[in-house]
Design a protein around this motif. Structure first.
Motif, PDB file in Angstrom:
ATOM      1  N   ARG A 212       0.975  -1.139   0.321  1.00  0.00           N
ATOM      2  CA  ARG A 212       0.288  -0.100  -0.394  1.00  0.00           C
ATOM      3  C   ARG A 212       0.735   1.410  -0.015  1.00  0.00           C
ATOM      4  NH1 ARG A 212      -4.447   0.940   4.880  1.00  0.00           N
ATOM      5  NH2 ARG A 212      -2.801   1.110   5.877  1.00  0.00           N
TER       6      ARG A 212
ATOM      7  N   ARG B  37     -15.623  13.655   3.998  1.00  0.00           N
ATOM      8  CA  ARG B  37     -14.322  13.374   3.529  1.00  0.00           C
ATOM      9  C   ARG B  37     -14.049  14.053   2.489  1.00  0.00           C
ATOM     10  NH1 ARG B  37     -10.124  12.339   5.904  1.00  0.00           N
ATOM     11  NH2 ARG B  37      -9.101   9.958   5.533  1.00  0.00           N
TER      12      ARG B  37
ATOM     13  N   LYS C 121      -2.186   6.521   1.771  1.00  0.00           N
ATOM     14  CA  LYS C 121      -2.205   6.883   2.228  1.00  0.00           C
ATOM     15  C   LYS C 121      -0.810   8.389   2.680  1.00  0.00           C
ATOM     16  CE  LYS C 121      -2.123   5.831   7.340  1.00  0.00           C
ATOM     17  NZ  LYS C 121      -2.940   6.024   7.741  1.00  0.00           N
TER      18      LYS C 121
ATOM     19  N   TYR D 225      -4.572  14.064   6.023  1.00  0.00           N
ATOM     20  CA  TYR D 225      -4.895  14.258   7.538  1.00  0.00           C
ATOM     21  C   TYR D 225      -5.146  15.554   7.757  1.00  0.00           C
ATOM     22  CZ  TYR D 225      -3.852   8.790   7.377  1.00  0.00           C
ATOM     23  OH  TYR D 225      -4.434   8.211   7.032  1.00  0.00           O
TER      24      TYR D 225
ATOM     25  N   GLU E 242     -15.780   7.127   6.646  1.00  0.00           N
ATOM     26  CA  GLU E 242     -15.060   6.123   7.619  1.00  0.00           C
ATOM     27  C   GLU E 242     -14.843   7.394   8.610  1.00  0.00           C
ATOM     28  OE1 GLU E 242     -10.846   6.020   5.743  1.00  0.00           O
ATOM     29  OE2 GLU E 242     -11.193   7.841   4.895  1.00  0.00           O
TER      30      GLU E 242
ATOM     31  N   GLY F 160      -9.836   8.068  11.099  1.00  0.00           N
ATOM     32  CA  GLY F 160      -7.644   6.982  11.191  1.00  0.00           C
ATOM     33  C   GLY F 160      -9.152   5.434  11.144  1.00  0.00           C
ATOM     34  N   GLU F 161      -9.891   5.554  10.631  1.00  0.00           N
ATOM     35  CA  GLU F 161     -10.193   4.280  10.907  1.00  0.00           C
ATOM     36  C   GLU F 161     -11.825   4.034   9.775  1.00  0.00           C
ATOM     37  OE1 GLU F 161     -11.652   6.071  12.906  1.00  0.00           O
ATOM     38  OE2 GLU F 161      -9.918   6.056  14.375  1.00  0.00           O
ATOM     39  N   ASN F 162     -11.554   2.515   9.840  1.00  0.00           N
ATOM     40  CA  ASN F 162     -12.678   2.227   8.841  1.00  0.00           C
ATOM     41  C   ASN F 162     -14.355   1.873   9.435  1.00  0.00           C
ATOM     42  OD1 ASN F 162     -10.190   0.182   6.598  1.00  0.00           O
ATOM     43  ND2 ASN F 162     -12.251   2.282   5.639  1.00  0.00           N
TER      44      ASN F 162
ATOM     45  N   GLY G 299      -8.439  -0.204   3.934  1.00  0.00           N
ATOM     46  CA  GLY G 299      -7.229  -0.396   5.269  1.00  0.00           C
ATOM     47  C   GLY G 299      -7.177  -2.007   5.162  1.00  0.00           C
ATOM     48  N   ILE G 300      -6.531  -2.139   5.499  1.00  0.00           N
ATOM     49  CA  ILE G 300      -5.742  -3.992   5.786  1.00  0.00           C
ATOM     50  C   ILE G 300      -6.921  -4.255   7.254  1.00  0.00           C
ATOM     51  CG2 ILE G 300      -3.515  -5.158   6.522  1.00  0.00           C
ATOM     52  CD1 ILE G 300      -2.373  -2.840   4.732  1.00  0.00           C
ATOM     53  N   THR G 301      -7.535  -3.449   7.819  1.00  0.00           N
ATOM     54  CA  THR G 301      -7.713  -4.137   8.883  1.00  0.00           C
ATOM     55  C   THR G 301      -9.007  -4.480   8.667  1.00  0.00           C
ATOM     56  OG1 THR G 301      -6.824  -2.832  10.587  1.00  0.00           O
ATOM     57  CG2 THR G 301      -8.315  -3.642  11.268  1.00  0.00           C
TER      58      THR G 301
ATOM     59  N   THR H 250      -5.622  -0.481  12.551  1.00  0.00           N
ATOM     60  CA  THR H 250      -4.503  -0.761  12.651  1.00  0.00           C
ATOM     61  C   THR H 250      -4.298  -0.029  13.833  1.00  0.00           C
ATOM     62  OG1 THR H 250      -3.457  -1.000  10.301  1.00  0.00           O
ATOM     63  CG2 THR H 250      -1.498  -0.470  11.964  1.00  0.00           C
TER      64      THR H 250
HETATM   65  N1  PMP Z   1      -9.267   4.906   6.912  1.00  0.00           N
HETATM   66  C1  PMP Z   1      -8.353   6.142   7.339  1.00  0.00           C
HETATM   67  C2  PMP Z   1      -8.274   7.188   6.558  1.00  0.00           C
HETATM   68  C3  PMP Z   1      -7.054   5.392   8.233  1.00  0.00           C
HETATM   69  O1  PMP Z   1      -6.372   6.329   8.163  1.00  0.00           O
HETATM   70  C4  PMP Z   1      -6.486   4.397   8.875  1.00  0.00           C
HETATM   71  C5  PMP Z   1      -6.024   3.747   9.281  1.00  0.00           C
HETATM   72  N2  PMP Z   1      -4.657   3.715   8.791  1.00  0.00           N
HETATM   73  C6  PMP Z   1      -6.988   3.898   8.016  1.00  0.00           C
HETATM   74  C7  PMP Z   1      -8.935   3.798   7.544  1.00  0.00           C
HETATM   75  C8  PMP Z   1      -7.441   2.312   8.747  1.00  0.00           C
HETATM   76  O2  PMP Z   1      -6.932   1.021   7.811  1.00  0.00           O
HETATM   77  P1  PMP Z   1      -6.122  -0.154   8.221  1.00  0.00           P
HETATM   78  O3  PMP Z   1      -6.677  -1.030   8.814  1.00  0.00           O
HETATM   79  O4  PMP Z   1      -5.524  -0.355   7.315  1.00  0.00           O
HETATM   80  O5  PMP Z   1      -4.267   0.300   9.303  1.00  0.00           O
END
Ligand code: PMP
Length: 306
Positions: A61, A149, A160, A165, A194, A197-199, A219-221, A257
Motif C-alpha cells: 500500500r 471526507r 495514504k 490527514y 469512514e 483514521g479508521e474504517n 484498510g488492511i484491518t 491498525t
Molecule cells: N481510514 C483512514 C483514514 C486511516 O488513516 C486508516 C488507518 N491507516 C484506516 C482507514 C484503516 O486502515 P488500516 O486498517 O489499514 O490501518
C-alpha cells in the motif's frame, strides 16, 4: 515526552541512526506542501517473538500510495519490509507501532517537485490502545463530522498521503471539542465513509455492512475483519450507507491498525443497539486479537517474525 527526544534507533535512508539525530532541514518539501506517503503498521507479541501483522500488504500500500502521487521511490519492497523488521528488532520492542514514510527532501522548493529526492524513514515505538483500553470494551462516542471526507477526484483516498490527514485532524478536533471520542465522516454525497483514521462497520440483522471504497482508505484491518467474519459464516456486504442507517444499527465498530477493533456505542447522542459493545463486535474483536497475537492456527501467514 517529545517524539524527537527519545532513546532508540530510526532507519533513515538506509542508515540506522540515533533517534535524536534522525533529522531533516526546515525547508523539507513535504513539511511545506504535505505531499508524502506513510503507513501505520503494528507488531504484536507472540509466543515466537514479535511479529509484524500483514507486513507485505502494508508495504504494497505504501508503494501504491507513492505511485498514485507520482513519487519515484529509490527502494524496493524487500528493503522496506526489512527496514520495518530492523526498526522493531533494533529497538528491542516486544510489540510496536511502526511508521514508514516516504517524503520529499529539501532539494528544492515550489510545486514542480521534479528535482526532489524521495527520502524514507522507518520508526517504531510502543503504542498502546489508540482510542483507550476501557473503550475497547465499552465503546466510544462518535459525532458525524461537519467536515466532508475527501472527494474521489480531489486528493483521492487510495493513497495514504500525509496531506489527506489535515481533513481527518480537523474532524477529530471538532469531535473532541464537542466532547466526543472520534468523528464519523460523510462523503461529498452525504453517505457514510469512514472515521478519521479508521474504517467503519455496522451490524444489522446479523449481517455486517461497510461502505464500499470510494473515498475511504482501503484498510488492511477492514480486509482482515471481512475475511474473519466470512469464515465465521457472517454475510458481509459492501454498499452505500446512510447516516440514519448508522443510528438504527444493532452494532457499529471502527477498524484500523491503530484503533484495532473499537466498538461504537453512541453516534450523535443516539445509543447504537444496546449502547455498549455488541456480541458480533466482541466476537470479531476477540478473533482479531487472537490472530494478531498468533494464538490462532488460522492465518499464521499474516505474521512476519522480526
Ligand atoms: N481510514 C483512514 C483514514 C486511516 O488513516 C486508516 C488507518 N491507516 C484506516 C482507514 C484503516 O486502515 P488500516 O486498517 O489499514 O490501518
Amino acid at each position: 515526552m517529545s517524539m524527537a527526544d527519545r532513546e532508540g534507533l530510526i532507519w533513515h535512508n538506509s542508515q540506522i541512526v540515533q533517534w535524536r539525530n534522525a533529522q531533516t532541514h526546515v525547508l523539507t518539501h513535504t513539511l511545506h506542501y504535505g505531499m508524502g506517503v506513510f503507513e501505520g503498521v503494528r507488531a504484536y507479541k507472540t509466543e515466537r517473538g514479535p511479529a509484524i501483522f500483514r507486513l507485505r500488504e502494508h508495504t504494497d500500500r505504501l508503494f501504491n500510495s507513492a505511485h498514485i502521487l507520482g513519487m519515484k521511490v529509490p527502494y524496493d519492497r524487500d528493503t522496506i519490509d526489512e527496514a520495518q523488521r530492523i526498526a522493531v528488532r533494533e529497538n528491542r520492542l516486544d510489540s510496536a507501532y511502526i511508521r514508514p514514510m516516504f517524503y520529499f527532501g529539501p532539494e528544492g522548493m515550489g510545486l514542480r517537485a521534479d528535482n526532489l529526492d524521495v527520502h524514507c524513514i522507518v520508526a517504531a515505538w510502543e503504542w498502546g490502545s489508540y482510542l483507550g483500553e476501557e473503550n475497547m470494551k465499552n465503546g466510544i462516542r462518535v459525532r458525524v463530522s461537519s467536515f466532508t471526507r475527501h472527494h474521489v477526484n480531489v486528493t483521492m483516498c487510495r493513497a495514504k498521503a500525509n496531506g489527506n490527514y489535515m481533513n481527518s485532524m480537523m474532524a477529530l478536533q471538532e469531535a473532541m471539542r464537542d466532547g466526543y471520542d472520534e468523528a464519523l465522516m460523510l462523503d461529498a454525497q452525504g453517505y457514510v465513509m469512514e472515521g478519521t483514521g479508521e474504517n467503519v462497520f455496522l451490524v444489522r440483522g446479523g449481517v455486517l455492512y461497510t461502505p464500499d471504497l470510494t473515498s475511504a482508505l482501503d484498510g488492511i484491518t477492514r480486509k482482515t475483519i471481512m475475511t474473519l467474519a466470512r469464515e465465521l459464516g457472517i454475510d458481509v456486504v459492501e454498499k452505500r450507507i446512510t447516516r440514519d442507517e448508522v443510528y438504527i444499527a444493532d452494532e457499529a465498530f471502527f477498524t484500523g491498525t491503530a484503533a484495532e477493533v473499537t466498538p461504537i456505542r453512541e453516534v450523535d447522542g443516539r445509543a447504537i443497539g444496546s449502547g455498549t459493545r455488541g456480541p458480533i463486535t466482541e466476537r470479531l474483536q476477540q478473533l482479531y486479537f487472537d490472530v494478531v497475537h498468533g494464538r490462532s492456527e488460522a492465518h499464521l501467514e499474516w505474521l512476519t517474525l522480526v
